[in-house]
Each structure stands twice: as structure tokens, then as C-alpha cells.
Design an enzyme around this catalytic site. Sequence first.
Site, PDB file in Angstrom:
ATOM      1  N   GLU A  27      -4.422   7.846  -7.625  1.00 47.21           N
ATOM      2  CA  GLU A  27      -4.140   6.405  -7.613  1.00 47.21           C
ATOM      3  C   GLU A  27      -5.005   5.799  -6.502  1.00 47.21           C
ATOM      4  O   GLU A  27      -4.656   5.857  -5.327  1.00 47.21           O
ATOM      5  CB  GLU A  27      -2.649   6.152  -7.339  1.00 47.21           C
ATOM      6  N   CYS A  75      -2.377  -2.156  -3.414  1.00 45.82           N
ATOM      7  CA  CYS A  75      -3.485  -1.818  -4.313  1.00 45.82           C
ATOM      8  C   CYS A  75      -3.526  -2.776  -5.489  1.00 45.82           C
ATOM      9  O   CYS A  75      -4.564  -2.919  -6.146  1.00 45.82           O
ATOM     10  CB  CYS A  75      -3.371  -0.371  -4.787  1.00 45.82           C
TER      11      CYS A  75
END
Length: 528
Positions: A283, A317
Site C-alpha cells: 500500500e 495516502c
Amino acid sequence: MSRQLLNFSVKNSHIISRNLLTNSKYGFLKDLGIESVNPGVYDGKWSGSGKIIDSISPSTGEIIASVYETTKNETINVINNSNKSWIEWSSIPAPARGEIVRQIGNELRQNLIPLGKLVSLEMGKILQEGIGEVQEYIDICDYAVGLSRMLPGYIYPSERLNHVLLEKWNPIGVVGVISAFNFPVAVYGWNSAIAMVCGNTVVWKGSPTTPLVSIATTKIISNVLEKNGISGSVASLVTGGGDIGDTLVDNKNVSLVSFTGSTKVGHQVGLKVQNRFGKLLLELGGNNALIVANDADLEMSIRAAVFSCIGTAGQRCTTTRRLIIHKNIKNEFLKKLKISFKSILERIGDPLDEKTLYGPLHNQQAVDAYEATVKNAVENGGTIEFGGKKINRPGYYVEPTIITNLSIDNKVVKNETFAPIVYIFEYDTIDDAIIKNNIVEQGLSSSLFTKNLSNIFKWIGPHGSDCGIVNVNIGTSGAEIGGAFGGEKTTGGGRESGSDSWKNYMRRSTITINYGDQLPLAQGIKFE
């Protein structure tokens, strides 16, 4: 604490006098078992003999407490112990493993407020977000408990007489979780809850800048394991920087490495794990766009943009880095966005204050990156419409920043800066907007605000957004645990949390059983 830790505390009393534990405002730290100096290793017992690191509060720059890092040899021992415990843990029926995870969820509920406060204190996000992050771990525990009674296998029709085809999923072993500072609880929760009900043991390396959150969370989990007579090395903890991460990544006993962090480091992790044929879950970076069509609900899109741009001070993010606005409403949108940013700045302050809506960046390194990016943007022709400066107050506070007049393919725009900086662009047609969304290397989250069905189905179709998360009429931030979380391209391709993400933590076996007295071959082949 061990005798070694007690001796350290006495010999280095200046650390005790400098940290925040002496302030009654932070009594929740003692409720969570945080000491002046904390062992940073857990695998059924607490230890740690590496160097001392200080945990710093982003809102004040003060030391909260100190932690012993893990050494390389200690990390190897933790992995070995976790591997031994896997045999016992994976032999427990999945619903019984789910019961342990259910109890972990309940223990987290009992500690929701103090642990949420610690997240805010050590990471810097506002209290509502800190508590919300712990709630996310609780939610994924609930999800995992249900999953523990539903882990599927399949039966397929065989072309051969008296044969049956089965598909069975089995646990893979030790799962190494390397999480980042911006979500010091939730990302570990996504991984650990699912991995544990699937029958795996977990070794966690949290961020070296949020070690107290990792320790407090592990203590909550260890309480449950100990009460149930389960080895603590089912959910182990190591503390440290890149060298400790490398030890996890390189160790063949770690079957899966789940890494959350930058694309640059994730690329290195990926190469190392693939080199030993381990499993990966990445990720990585995001450079997310929010598109606003000329038929969108303007007020709703402004509210979504504000949180997506400056929630967690731009350190998600999934933070919106690019706003792509229809040319007919760009000026009006920008005007309203500035007003909203200004109102948010009036609610700046201590993340632990419930009235605060905007907190600090995580550390000085983040401030430096923010200032360098703003300077670089201006040098490349960008215009600062709002913000652009460090705020003169204790801690690591900066102004949320809006920049216009840069090209969509400028290097400054294409580079993800973990800070509250957003670039404004305009578009003419939905096809143009989609091209602008997809132009960056990252492919995590994306949003379109529109009421036009044609726009929506173009956006979510095969030639629409190329991101893993494709939203309509909501912002780029704020994912539910029921859906798979992750992105494409240099975001890494990983998927965590809901949907069928559990498959990452298991290995698949295709089983053929012949219950007859003949031995026919597939495809009708004769070999007689």
C-alpha cells in the site's frame, strides 16, 4: 519493567523530568501502561536492548516518553518464536480464533478513548480522527469474527467418473506488517484481525516515530491472549527503523510482508520479497484527484474537498492533491474553498482539544518537505492562492495551501508531498477530466462530483478512473472496512480490509479426490 529498564530510568532521570508523563493532562498514558522508558519488543514477554528513541509530540515538540528499539538478533528471535506459535495457532478452529479476535475488539472498545488520545498526541491528528482510527480497528475485528465462520472452500464438478474437485484455503504462516506513522493503529488492525482469523501469526513493526501507539495497542492484544492461554508470539511487536524492517523483509520465515509507506521504499521491499518468492501486500503512495463537474452540488463538493485536502493535515495516502474543476465553475469554487480554508484555520490548535479541526504535521522532516515543495512550485510558475507558510507556534504547524497556474504534468504536481498542499486545474469535458486524473503514476483514490449518469458510468467504466478507489459524490478520503482498500500502478496493487482481501493471507489448494476403483486421466487421455 525489567531490572535493566528500571536501572536505565534511574540513571537517566532527565528523560523522566522532560517527558509529558508528569503532566496530569496525559493521565491516559498510564492507563495504557506507558512508562517513562518502555521496552519495544513483545513476543510473550516484554524486552528490548537496542538504542533509546524518544517519542515526540508533533503539537508541542516535547518528548512524550522513550522506547528501547529492537536489535536485529532480537527481531530474528521474535520471527522464530512467531513461526513456532503458528503451528499451535493454525490448529485452533477458525471460529475459535474468531472468538479471540472478538475479545480483542471488546478490549479495544474499553480503551477507545485513551488509545485514540494517544494516537492524537503521538501522531498529531485531531481527536475525532484519533478515536475514529481505533474504531476502525474495532470494526475490522467485528468483520473478521464473521469471516471466521464463513471462510469458504469450493466444490467443482469433475469430468472424471467418481472424482470430486475441491478448493481449500489454508493459512500461510507468519505475516510481517510494516505500518506507517499516519495510521499507526488502523492499518495494523486491517492486517492483524484478518490474518489472525485466517490462522496466521503476526509480527508488527510500527513506525519508529509512533512507537508508543504500537506498544499500547500490543498491550491491549496481549491481555486478551494471556487471559486465553494463547502464546503472546501470536501477535508480536518489534520497534525500530529500516534495518529492523529489512530483517523482516529478508527472512524466509515471514511468508507475507504487508508494507505501507512510500513508493520508493515499497519498490525496494517488493524486489527483496519477490527475490525469495515471498508474498507481498503493498500500500504505497497516492496522488489523488477530485473532479467537480459543472452540474455538481457545489456546497457538498466544497465540504468534501476541504476534508479530503486538509484532514489529518494532508497526511493521508488518500488526501486530495489535485482539484480538477469544470472551467465554468472554477473561479466560484476557488473563492468558496478559500473561505472554507480560512474558517478551518480558526480552529487550529492542540489535537487533544475537541474543538480543534486542524492539527500539526508529524515532524520537522514533514515541515521541510512542505516548505521545499511550496518553493519549488513557485519557482515553476505556480501561484499561491492560499497559505504557503509555516505557522509561528510551537510544534509542526503549517498553513493549508492552494496553488494554481501549474501544468497538470509538472514534476511538482506529479510528486506526492505528504502535506496539506492542493493544486487547482480546470477541464472542459469529462473525457479531459479523466485524462487529467489518470496522468500521474499513482493510482489510489479518485472522486467525481456530478449528477449526470453518463459522466458517472464513464468514470467508473473500463476507460474511466484508473484508481483502486473510484468514488462518486464523496471525497477521496474515508474508506469503509467492508470494501477492499488499495490502489493500482505505483500504489502497489495491494488490497486490505474487506471484500476478498482475506485471500492475501492464505494459500489455495486445488484437491482432487478419486473415490472410485478406476484411474481415468483428465482430457480423456489413454495411457495403457
